[in-house]
Write a protein that holds these residues in place. Structure first.
Motif, PDB file in Angstrom:
ATOM      1  N   MET A 265      90.590 118.523  68.829  1.00  0.00           N
ATOM      2  CA  MET A 265      90.334 117.066  68.652  1.00  0.00           C
ATOM      3  C   MET A 265      91.116 116.604  67.484  1.00  0.00           C
ATOM      4  SD  MET A 265      86.514 115.372  67.394  1.00  0.00           S
ATOM      5  CE  MET A 265      85.828 115.897  68.773  1.00  0.00           C
ATOM      6  N   LYS A 266      91.959 115.487  67.741  1.00  0.00           N
ATOM      7  CA  LYS A 266      92.676 114.747  66.529  1.00  0.00           C
ATOM      8  C   LYS A 266      91.811 113.720  65.914  1.00  0.00           C
ATOM      9  CE  LYS A 266      96.862 112.326  66.104  1.00  0.00           C
ATOM     10  NZ  LYS A 266      97.400 112.993  64.760  1.00  0.00           N
ATOM     11  N   ILE A 267      91.825 113.714  64.609  1.00  0.00           N
ATOM     12  CA  ILE A 267      91.013 112.829  63.773  1.00  0.00           C
ATOM     13  C   ILE A 267      91.810 112.330  62.713  1.00  0.00           C
ATOM     14  CG2 ILE A 267      89.175 112.837  61.955  1.00  0.00           C
ATOM     15  CD1 ILE A 267      87.779 115.278  63.666  1.00  0.00           C
ATOM     16  N   ILE A 268      91.779 110.848  62.407  1.00  0.00           N
ATOM     17  CA  ILE A 268      92.604 110.407  61.418  1.00  0.00           C
ATOM     18  C   ILE A 268      91.347 110.095  60.351  1.00  0.00           C
ATOM     19  CG2 ILE A 268      93.842 108.350  60.943  1.00  0.00           C
ATOM     20  CD1 ILE A 268      94.876 108.103  63.763  1.00  0.00           C
ATOM     21  N   ILE A 269      91.833 110.453  59.024  1.00  0.00           N
ATOM     22  CA  ILE A 269      90.861 109.898  57.973  1.00  0.00           C
ATOM     23  C   ILE A 269      91.671 108.820  57.292  1.00  0.00           C
ATOM     24  CG2 ILE A 269      89.564 110.688  55.861  1.00  0.00           C
ATOM     25  CD1 ILE A 269      89.251 113.426  57.234  1.00  0.00           C
ATOM     26  N   ALA A 270      91.107 107.661  57.065  1.00  0.00           N
ATOM     27  CA  ALA A 270      91.861 106.683  56.454  1.00  0.00           C
ATOM     28  C   ALA A 270      90.887 106.347  55.035  1.00  0.00           C
ATOM     29  CB  ALA A 270      91.794 105.280  57.210  1.00  0.00           C
ATOM     30  N   GLY A 271      91.899 106.723  53.870  1.00  0.00           N
ATOM     31  CA  GLY A 271      91.119 106.555  52.583  1.00  0.00           C
ATOM     32  C   GLY A 271      90.666 108.104  52.080  1.00  0.00           C
ATOM     33  N   VAL A 272      91.395 108.511  51.141  1.00  0.00           N
ATOM     34  CA  VAL A 272      91.299 110.026  50.921  1.00  0.00           C
ATOM     35  C   VAL A 272      90.639 109.865  49.481  1.00  0.00           C
ATOM     36  CG1 VAL A 272      92.016 112.204  50.497  1.00  0.00           C
ATOM     37  CG2 VAL A 272      92.957 110.530  51.878  1.00  0.00           C
ATOM     38  N   GLY A 273      89.414 109.059  49.230  1.00  0.00           N
ATOM     39  CA  GLY A 273      88.541 109.288  47.944  1.00  0.00           C
ATOM     40  C   GLY A 273      87.695 110.648  47.923  1.00  0.00           C
ATOM     41  N   LYS A 274      86.397 110.553  47.278  1.00  0.00           N
ATOM     42  CA  LYS A 274      85.373 111.389  47.110  1.00  0.00           C
ATOM     43  C   LYS A 274      85.064 112.008  48.646  1.00  0.00           C
ATOM     44  CE  LYS A 274      83.321 109.001  44.047  1.00  0.00           C
ATOM     45  NZ  LYS A 274      82.053 108.606  43.163  1.00  0.00           N
ATOM     46  N   VAL A 275      84.762 111.049  49.421  1.00  0.00           N
ATOM     47  CA  VAL A 275      84.210 111.463  50.706  1.00  0.00           C
ATOM     48  C   VAL A 275      85.159 111.919  51.733  1.00  0.00           C
ATOM     49  CG1 VAL A 275      82.871 110.450  52.739  1.00  0.00           C
ATOM     50  CG2 VAL A 275      82.201 109.750  50.501  1.00  0.00           C
ATOM     51  N   GLY A 276      86.425 110.937  51.732  1.00  0.00           N
ATOM     52  CA  GLY A 276      87.543 111.487  52.351  1.00  0.00           C
ATOM     53  C   GLY A 276      88.020 112.850  52.159  1.00  0.00           C
ATOM     54  N   SER A 277      88.109 113.020  50.869  1.00  0.00           N
ATOM     55  CA  SER A 277      88.540 114.516  50.372  1.00  0.00           C
ATOM     56  C   SER A 277      87.695 115.512  50.758  1.00  0.00           C
ATOM     57  CB  SER A 277      88.817 114.408  48.945  1.00  0.00           C
ATOM     58  OG  SER A 277      89.927 113.846  48.319  1.00  0.00           O
ATOM     59  N   THR A 278      86.313 115.532  50.707  1.00  0.00           N
ATOM     60  CA  THR A 278      85.306 116.345  51.141  1.00  0.00           C
ATOM     61  C   THR A 278      85.339 116.601  52.850  1.00  0.00           C
ATOM     62  OG1 THR A 278      83.610 115.662  49.328  1.00  0.00           O
ATOM     63  CG2 THR A 278      82.766 116.754  51.160  1.00  0.00           C
ATOM     64  N   LEU A 279      85.695 115.506  53.371  1.00  0.00           N
ATOM     65  CA  LEU A 279      85.519 115.553  54.986  1.00  0.00           C
ATOM     66  C   LEU A 279      86.851 116.372  55.336  1.00  0.00           C
ATOM     67  CD1 LEU A 279      84.585 112.007  56.152  1.00  0.00           C
ATOM     68  CD2 LEU A 279      83.655 114.219  56.668  1.00  0.00           C
ATOM     69  N   THR A 280      88.118 116.116  54.460  1.00  0.00           N
ATOM     70  CA  THR A 280      89.174 116.679  54.914  1.00  0.00           C
ATOM     71  C   THR A 280      88.886 118.250  54.630  1.00  0.00           C
ATOM     72  OG1 THR A 280      90.645 114.811  54.038  1.00  0.00           O
ATOM     73  CG2 THR A 280      91.557 116.809  53.971  1.00  0.00           C
ATOM     74  N   ARG A 281      88.439 118.681  53.651  1.00  0.00           N
ATOM     75  CA  ARG A 281      88.237 119.975  53.335  1.00  0.00           C
ATOM     76  C   ARG A 281      87.195 120.830  54.564  1.00  0.00           C
ATOM     77  NH1 ARG A 281      83.792 121.900  50.935  1.00  0.00           N
ATOM     78  NH2 ARG A 281      83.242 119.997  49.788  1.00  0.00           N
ATOM     79  N   GLN A 282      86.284 120.041  54.847  1.00  0.00           N
ATOM     80  CA  GLN A 282      85.344 120.586  55.848  1.00  0.00           C
ATOM     81  C   GLN A 282      85.957 120.727  57.178  1.00  0.00           C
ATOM     82  OE1 GLN A 282      81.512 118.606  55.860  1.00  0.00           O
ATOM     83  NE2 GLN A 282      81.131 119.210  54.044  1.00  0.00           N
ATOM     84  N   LEU A 283      86.638 119.631  57.663  1.00  0.00           N
ATOM     85  CA  LEU A 283      87.253 119.636  58.849  1.00  0.00           C
ATOM     86  C   LEU A 283      88.637 120.245  59.163  1.00  0.00           C
ATOM     87  CD1 LEU A 283      86.426 115.668  59.551  1.00  0.00           C
ATOM     88  CD2 LEU A 283      85.052 117.666  60.380  1.00  0.00           C
ATOM     89  N   SER A 284      89.254 120.313  58.145  1.00  0.00           N
ATOM     90  CA  SER A 284      90.519 121.278  58.200  1.00  0.00           C
ATOM     91  C   SER A 284      89.995 122.580  58.261  1.00  0.00           C
ATOM     92  CB  SER A 284      91.422 120.994  57.076  1.00  0.00           C
ATOM     93  OG  SER A 284      90.753 121.180  55.969  1.00  0.00           O
ATOM     94  N   ALA A 285      88.955 122.972  57.493  1.00  0.00           N
ATOM     95  CA  ALA A 285      88.404 124.391  57.740  1.00  0.00           C
ATOM     96  C   ALA A 285      87.963 124.942  59.094  1.00  0.00           C
ATOM     97  CB  ALA A 285      87.383 124.724  56.581  1.00  0.00           C
ATOM     98  N   SER A 286      87.648 123.925  59.925  1.00  0.00           N
ATOM     99  CA  SER A 286      87.096 123.972  61.226  1.00  0.00           C
ATOM    100  C   SER A 286      87.905 123.903  62.358  1.00  0.00           C
ATOM    101  CB  SER A 286      85.857 123.047  61.192  1.00  0.00           C
ATOM    102  OG  SER A 286      84.717 122.963  60.506  1.00  0.00           O
TER     103      SER A 286
END
Length: 453
Positions: free
Chosen positions: A1-22
């Motif tokens: 699955m290809k996911i784009i995260i726009a805005g890498v603040g507190k929530v965006g960074s947490t999502l990046t960590r969780q989803l990239s690890a998955s």
């Protein structure tokens, strides 16, 4: 699955960590080069520098063949425009947007299709809802509900005076005189999936599964006195505080809110007619004493600074406030504050991410997907709820005859509204609700995934 995260603040960074690890294919968009470089260094992600609401930037990020866009910038209007533009380029894309301004709540709900939104999230409102639940049902550090509120996983801390200290789990039900299941233990930052021989020690944080009625008995039998909350002091006048005070007014509680900015105090006073708004500095101990902090039933620290929230919470605990709740937003490592007496901790970014993760997993499996996903034990374990929608090979067979994967625990089974803490003879039937707790790194998309092939 290809996911784009726009805005890498507190929530965006947490999502990046969780989803990239998955293992998801992640592309980040942000206007700050330094933020992007920091995330590219830490995670296996791509990055695009630019305005996420422009066609040029979205096309550069690969929006035309992406499956999901998550717009998490700090501006609601930018998130809406980003989602609409992405959907205009790729009509098949799913879009999730962060919308925090209370003025937009009804409008976005009524015009969700117009804005091309699959899901909206509001971290501040979610945090306020969680805090309200803790205030209405005091006694636990954290509560996660499942099976339409019939089952909960709650967090307790074992201190030196606790009746649980130095008790083996095989003896637990005898000590507390009711049946519960300890599904995870956090000890010195490490999560443990305990067996009957595991002995609870001072400082452990334990995660307990039981029906809501049994949990009330548990508190009584542990000697944890829970006093109904009537008077609440809130420090900080941000959105979490606004949403919380608004709800507590409806609940009939007396609310006193301390905010430093005089202009913002005037705005809050107009929006919250039943709340006492105090224009002063909550970090000043003289102010806290003057406002009689010792007479409050509960203290909620929700300023924009984690350090200040912790200091005020420590002060409240020292002065005998029976329930203290601390909002934290920036700290990455919960174990750093694990031993501090700051009561319950609320992490808005984690609450927000739980809902987004559940949506993403549902995209994989339209049938049998998780009903809810809760991160517990400082993100080192997950509690996942499933509904058995159709008869499966594991149905109507005793659990002892099925091989469940390592580091996965079936925490409870709800049959027709009746909750059971499962044993070897328990069976899962069509129509049941099942909650599992996992400390594995791989993703559990559906209930079938917990069993060995």
């Amino acid at each position: 699955m290809k996911i784009i995260i726009a805005g890498v603040g507190k929530v965006g960074s947490t999502l990046t960590r969780q989803l990239s690890a998955s293992g998801y294919d992640i592309t980040l968009i942000d206007v700050k080069q330094q933020v992007l470089e920091a995330n590219v260094e830490k995670y296996d992600v791509m990055a695009v520098l630019g305005n996420c609401a422009t066609m040029e930037t979205l096309l550069q990020a690969g929006v035309n063949n992406a499956d999901l866009l998550i717009a998490m910038t700090g501006a609601d209007e930018l998130n809406l425009l980003c989602s609409m533009t992405a959907h205009g380029i790729n009509p098949n894309i799913h879009t999730i947007a962060r919308i925090c301004n209370p003025d937009y709540t009804d409008q976005v709900y009524k015009m969700q299709k117009t804005f091309a939104l699959s899901l909206t999230v509001n971290p501040e409102k979610q945090a306020a809802i969680e805090i309200e639940r803790l205030l209405k049902f005091p006694g636990f550090l954290k509560r996660d509900s499942f099976a339409k509120g019939r089952v909960e996983i709650v967090e307790l801390r074992v201190d030196e005076r606790s009746r649980l200290c130095n008790v083996a789990l095989s003896e637990l039900n005898r000590v507390i005189k009711c049946r519960v299941l300890v599904c995870a233990v956090l000890r010195r930052g490490d999560v443990v999936a305990p067996d009957g021989s595991f002995v609870l020690r001072e400082g452990d944080r334990i995660f307990v599964t039981a029906s809501t009625e049994i949990l009330a008995t548990l508190l009584d039998n542990l000697g944890i006195i829970t006093k109904k909350v009537n008077h609440v002091m809130i420090c900080g006048g941000g959105r979490v505080s606004y949403y919380l005070a608004q709800q507590l007014e409806k609940d009939g509680m007396t609310v006193r809110l301390i905010e430093k900015d005089p202009k913002h105090c005037e705005e809050l006073a107009a929006l919250l007619p039943k709340t006492e708004i105090i224009n002063d500095d909550a970090s000043n101990t003289f102010v806290l004493k003057r406002e009689n902090i010792e007479s409050c039933d509960a203290l909620v620290t929700a300023t924009g600074m984690d350090e200040l929230n912790m200091i005020i919470s420590l002060y409240g605990t020292k002065h005998g406030v029976s329930q203290v709740i601390t909002k934290l937003g920036h700290m990455e490592n919960g174990s750093m504050i694990d031993q501090l007496p700051i009561g319950s901790t609320i992490w808005p970014k984690d609450l927000c991410c739980n809902g987004i993760v559940r949506y993403i997993r549902a995209m994989h499996n339209q049938t049998g997907a998780a009903v809810s996903v809760h991160s517990i034990a400082d993100g080192k374990a997950e509690a996942i709820e499933f509904h058995v929608e159709e008869k499966k090979p594991y149905c109507d067979k005793p659990l002892k005859s099925m091989k469940v994967k390592q580091n996965i625990l079936v925490a409870c089974i709800t049959h027709g509204g009746v909750t059971e803490l499962p044993g070897g003879d328990s069976v899962i039937r069509e129509g049941d609700t099942v909650v599992v707790v996992t400390t594995r790194n791989d993703i559990i998309y559906k209930l079938d995934d917990i069993f060995e092939a």
